[in-house]
Write a protein that holds these residues in place. Structure first.
Motif, PDB file in Angstrom:
ATOM      1  N   GLY A 137     -24.698  -1.969   4.159  1.00  0.00           N
ATOM      2  CA  GLY A 137     -23.867  -0.792   3.915  1.00  0.00           C
ATOM      3  C   GLY A 137     -24.319   0.058   2.744  1.00  0.00           C
ATOM      4  O   GLY A 137     -23.710   1.073   2.446  1.00  0.00           O
ATOM      5  N   GLN A 138     -25.389  -0.331   2.078  1.00  0.00           N
ATOM      6  CA  GLN A 138     -25.898   0.414   0.928  1.00  0.00           C
ATOM      7  C   GLN A 138     -27.259   1.021   1.258  1.00  0.00           C
ATOM      8  O   GLN A 138     -27.960   0.567   2.150  1.00  0.00           O
ATOM      9  CB  GLN A 138     -26.058  -0.510  -0.277  1.00  0.00           C
ATOM     10  CG  GLN A 138     -24.777  -1.187  -0.710  1.00  0.00           C
ATOM     11  CD  GLN A 138     -25.059  -2.201  -1.806  1.00  0.00           C
ATOM     12  OE1 GLN A 138     -25.819  -1.938  -2.727  1.00  0.00           O
ATOM     13  NE2 GLN A 138     -24.460  -3.375  -1.692  1.00  0.00           N
ATOM     14  N   THR A 139     -27.631   2.040   0.502  1.00  0.00           N
ATOM     15  CA  THR A 139     -28.957   2.627   0.624  1.00  0.00           C
ATOM     16  C   THR A 139     -29.801   2.109  -0.529  1.00  0.00           C
ATOM     17  O   THR A 139     -29.500   2.375  -1.687  1.00  0.00           O
ATOM     18  CB  THR A 139     -28.887   4.170   0.586  1.00  0.00           C
ATOM     19  OG1 THR A 139     -28.050   4.616   1.653  1.00  0.00           O
ATOM     20  CG2 THR A 139     -30.256   4.787   0.746  1.00  0.00           C
ATOM     21  N   ARG A 140     -30.845   1.361  -0.209  1.00  0.00           N
ATOM     22  CA  ARG A 140     -31.750   0.857  -1.240  1.00  0.00           C
ATOM     23  C   ARG A 140     -32.607   2.010  -1.771  1.00  0.00           C
ATOM     24  O   ARG A 140     -32.823   3.007  -1.079  1.00  0.00           O
ATOM     25  CB  ARG A 140     -32.664  -0.230  -0.664  1.00  0.00           C
ATOM     26  CG  ARG A 140     -31.954  -1.476  -0.211  1.00  0.00           C
ATOM     27  CD  ARG A 140     -32.943  -2.601   0.130  1.00  0.00           C
ATOM     28  NE  ARG A 140     -34.172  -2.173   0.736  1.00  0.00           N
ATOM     29  CZ  ARG A 140     -34.399  -2.142   2.059  1.00  0.00           C
ATOM     30  NH1 ARG A 140     -33.455  -2.505   2.908  1.00  0.00           N
ATOM     31  NH2 ARG A 140     -35.558  -1.749   2.529  1.00  0.00           N
ATOM     32  N   PRO A 141     -33.164   1.875  -2.976  1.00  0.00           N
ATOM     33  CA  PRO A 141     -34.005   2.939  -3.534  1.00  0.00           C
ATOM     34  C   PRO A 141     -35.239   3.260  -2.678  1.00  0.00           C
ATOM     35  O   PRO A 141     -35.727   4.386  -2.702  1.00  0.00           O
ATOM     36  CB  PRO A 141     -34.441   2.379  -4.896  1.00  0.00           C
ATOM     37  CG  PRO A 141     -33.446   1.340  -5.231  1.00  0.00           C
ATOM     38  CD  PRO A 141     -32.941   0.792  -3.925  1.00  0.00           C
ATOM     39  N   ASP A 142     -35.721   2.283  -1.905  1.00  0.00           N
ATOM     40  CA  ASP A 142     -36.907   2.514  -1.080  1.00  0.00           C
ATOM     41  C   ASP A 142     -36.575   3.074   0.306  1.00  0.00           C
ATOM     42  O   ASP A 142     -37.462   3.232   1.140  1.00  0.00           O
ATOM     43  CB  ASP A 142     -37.711   1.219  -0.940  1.00  0.00           C
ATOM     44  CG  ASP A 142     -36.933   0.104  -0.261  1.00  0.00           C
ATOM     45  OD1 ASP A 142     -35.726  -0.016  -0.510  1.00  0.00           O
ATOM     46  OD2 ASP A 142     -37.545  -0.657   0.510  1.00  0.00           O
ATOM     47  N   LEU A 148     -33.511 -11.034   6.247  1.00  0.00           N
ATOM     48  CA  LEU A 148     -32.100 -11.431   6.366  1.00  0.00           C
ATOM     49  C   LEU A 148     -31.373 -11.296   5.025  1.00  0.00           C
ATOM     50  O   LEU A 148     -30.242 -10.812   4.973  1.00  0.00           O
ATOM     51  CB  LEU A 148     -31.992 -12.869   6.873  1.00  0.00           C
ATOM     52  CG  LEU A 148     -32.237 -13.055   8.364  1.00  0.00           C
ATOM     53  CD1 LEU A 148     -32.354 -14.537   8.694  1.00  0.00           C
ATOM     54  CD2 LEU A 148     -31.140 -12.402   9.178  1.00  0.00           C
ATOM     55  N   LYS A 149     -32.029 -11.684   3.965  1.00  0.00           N
ATOM     56  CA  LYS A 149     -31.431 -11.581   2.632  1.00  0.00           C
ATOM     57  C   LYS A 149     -31.103 -10.123   2.297  1.00  0.00           C
ATOM     58  O   LYS A 149     -30.015  -9.820   1.809  1.00  0.00           O
ATOM     59  CB  LYS A 149     -32.387 -12.169   1.589  1.00  0.00           C
ATOM     60  CG  LYS A 149     -31.841 -12.166   0.184  1.00  0.00           C
ATOM     61  CD  LYS A 149     -32.849 -12.802  -0.766  1.00  0.00           C
ATOM     62  CE  LYS A 149     -32.392 -12.655  -2.197  1.00  0.00           C
ATOM     63  NZ  LYS A 149     -33.383 -13.171  -3.135  1.00  0.00           N
ATOM     64  N   ARG A 150     -32.058  -9.206   2.570  1.00  0.00           N
ATOM     65  CA  ARG A 150     -31.801  -7.776   2.320  1.00  0.00           C
ATOM     66  C   ARG A 150     -30.675  -7.257   3.202  1.00  0.00           C
ATOM     67  O   ARG A 150     -29.825  -6.498   2.749  1.00  0.00           O
ATOM     68  CB  ARG A 150     -33.065  -6.954   2.577  1.00  0.00           C
ATOM     69  CG  ARG A 150     -34.008  -6.887   1.428  1.00  0.00           C
ATOM     70  CD  ARG A 150     -35.032  -5.773   1.589  1.00  0.00           C
ATOM     71  NE  ARG A 150     -35.646  -5.707   2.900  1.00  0.00           N
ATOM     72  CZ  ARG A 150     -36.755  -6.325   3.258  1.00  0.00           C
ATOM     73  NH1 ARG A 150     -37.388  -7.099   2.398  1.00  0.00           N
ATOM     74  NH2 ARG A 150     -37.252  -6.193   4.461  1.00  0.00           N
TER      75      ARG A 150
END
Length: 99
Positions: A32-37, A24-26
């Motif tokens: 709306g963002q792309t995480r590095p992983d 939930l936190k992520r």
């Protein structure tokens, strides 16, 4: 694919509340963002179906994983970490042993 090559397996068997909180936190902080992983163009979004699969994991997937790990006990070193405190201690011990 990785299990045959591994000599040690570390299974993070954390409480359901820990995973759910982190998911939930992520979902909220990276919405709306792309995480590095993540793959390029794959934006974080609120996904109730994924959240339900995380919640259901202890009944739907965990037993099969634990059974598989049990079968590997004679061949591999298996560590099961059941809390955030155990993970912190493990990491601290590794850092101390391998400066």
């Amino acid at each position: 694919m990785r299990l045959p090559a591994a000599d040690t397996i570390i299974f993070l068997d954390l409480p359901r509340t820990v995973w759910t909180y982190r998911v939930l936190k992520r979902m909220l902080s990276d919405h709306g963002q792309t995480r590095p992983d993540m793959n390029s163009g794959c934006e974080e979004r609120f996904d109730p179906k994924f959240l339900k699969s995380v919640w259901d994991y202890p009944k739907s997937q965990r037993p099969a994983i634990r059974q598989h790990l049990h079968k590997l006990e004679s061949e591999k070193d298996i560590m099961i970490l059941r809390s955030r405190a155990e993970v912190r201690r493990f990491v601290a011990n590794q850092l101390e042993a391998n400066p």
